[in-house]
Design a protein around this motif. Structure first.
Motif, PDB file in Angstrom:
ATOM      1  N   VAL A 108       0.846  -1.189   0.000  1.00 32.76           N
ATOM      2  CA  VAL A 108       0.000   0.000   0.000  1.00 32.76           C
ATOM      3  C   VAL A 108       0.888   1.248   0.000  1.00 32.76           C
ATOM      4  N   ALA A 109       1.922   1.240   0.818  1.00 33.49           N
ATOM      5  CA  ALA A 109       2.844   2.377   0.885  1.00 33.49           C
ATOM      6  C   ALA A 109       3.577   2.569  -0.441  1.00 33.49           C
ATOM      7  N   TYR A 129       1.291   4.228  -2.805  1.00 30.12           N
ATOM      8  CA  TYR A 129       1.091   5.620  -2.404  1.00 30.12           C
ATOM      9  C   TYR A 129       2.276   6.488  -2.826  1.00 30.12           C
ATOM     10  N   MET A 186       2.174   6.872  -6.520  1.00 34.63           N
ATOM     11  CA  MET A 186       1.076   7.757  -6.877  1.00 34.63           C
ATOM     12  C   MET A 186       1.475   9.216  -6.671  1.00 34.63           C
ATOM     13  N   TYR A 187       2.077   9.493  -5.538  1.00 39.97           N
ATOM     14  CA  TYR A 187       2.430  10.880  -5.237  1.00 39.97           C
ATOM     15  C   TYR A 187       3.495  11.406  -6.196  1.00 39.97           C
ATOM     16  N   LYS A 207      -6.780   9.574 -10.185  1.00 44.33           N
ATOM     17  CA  LYS A 207      -7.390   9.296  -8.884  1.00 44.33           C
ATOM     18  C   LYS A 207      -8.191   8.002  -8.926  1.00 44.33           C
ATOM     19  N   TYR A 256      -5.896   4.897  -9.052  1.00 44.47           N
ATOM     20  CA  TYR A 256      -5.295   4.548  -7.763  1.00 44.47           C
ATOM     21  C   TYR A 256      -6.340   4.108  -6.746  1.00 44.47           C
ATOM     22  N   PHE A 258      -6.056   0.670  -4.558  1.00 44.35           N
ATOM     23  CA  PHE A 258      -6.188   0.606  -3.103  1.00 44.35           C
ATOM     24  C   PHE A 258      -7.379  -0.249  -2.683  1.00 44.35           C
ATOM     25  N   PHE A 293       5.394   6.263   5.999  1.00 45.28           N
ATOM     26  CA  PHE A 293       5.090   7.669   5.755  1.00 45.28           C
ATOM     27  C   PHE A 293       6.224   8.576   6.222  1.00 45.28           C
ATOM     28  N   ASN A 335      -4.031  12.795  -1.306  1.00 46.94           N
ATOM     29  CA  ASN A 335      -3.250  12.580  -0.092  1.00 46.94           C
ATOM     30  C   ASN A 335      -3.851  11.519   0.821  1.00 46.94           C
ATOM     31  N   THR A 353      -5.138   6.271   0.670  1.00 45.09           N
ATOM     32  CA  THR A 353      -4.880   4.989   1.322  1.00 45.09           C
ATOM     33  C   THR A 353      -6.080   4.527   2.143  1.00 45.09           C
TER      34      THR A 353
END
Length: 169
Positions: free
Chosen positions: A47-48, A51, A54-55, A79, A82, A86, A112, A145, A148
């Motif tokens: 998941v991280a 993320y 994605m960012y 969006k 992603y 997720f 994070f 943001n 997740t």
């Protein structure tokens, strides 16, 4: 849309079940990846990973200097893509015990702290840049943001019940 997501999730589950046997026989890298996701720490890290990817992709997109009317549909498409990823990982998390879910959350949260803050600041700058021209676009960028939460069905149901319903969760 709800039926499409449900169908995709069911096919993913059937695919994962089919790949499970291949992993026992030592064949197929995809089976190993599916099997790894049954480990809570591996799921949290996946998941991280998504993320972070994605960012970085979001930053690349929003810093191109596109006019808001061109950027808005690209951000919306990104969006949704992603969210789908997720949600798929959330289906794996949903089948875990409360203890395993807590392990997923710990693994995710620990990652994070390693985020590239330059990318986060850059995206924030772009949100502020686009807000006067197109508040909806700025909000859509900003909402990336918190995507997740789509991997945590309980959280999604509590914070975005309409979204949970839209996705059949």
């Amino acid at each position: 849309m709800k039926w499409l997501i449900t169908t995709v999730m069911l096919l993913s589950i059937f695919f994962a079940a089919g790949c499970g046997g291949a992993a026992e026989n030592g064949s197929g890298d995809a089976a190993v990846e599916v099997e790894d996701l049954s480990d809570p720490e591996a799921l949290g890290n996946r998941v991280a990973d998504i993320y972070v990817e994605m960012y970085a992709n979001l930053n690349d997109l929003v810093t191109q200097g596109l006019p808001a009317e061109e950027l808005a549909p690209l951000v919306a498409e990104m969006k949704e893509d992603y969210i789908g990823q997720f949600v798929e990982l959330g289906a794996v998390r949903e089948g875990m015990t409360e203890e395993q879910k807590a392990s997923v959350d710990r693994a995710l949260m620990s990652r994070f702290y390693d985020m590239d803050m330059d990318i986060a600041r850059s995206v924030t700058d772009q949100i502020n840049f686009y807000r006067p021209e197109d508040g909806a676009l700025a909000n859509n960028i900003s909402q990336m943001n918190i995507l997740t939460q789509y991997a945590d069905y309980e959280l999604l149901r509590a914070q975005e019940p309409e979204e949970a319903t839209r996705l059949g969760i």
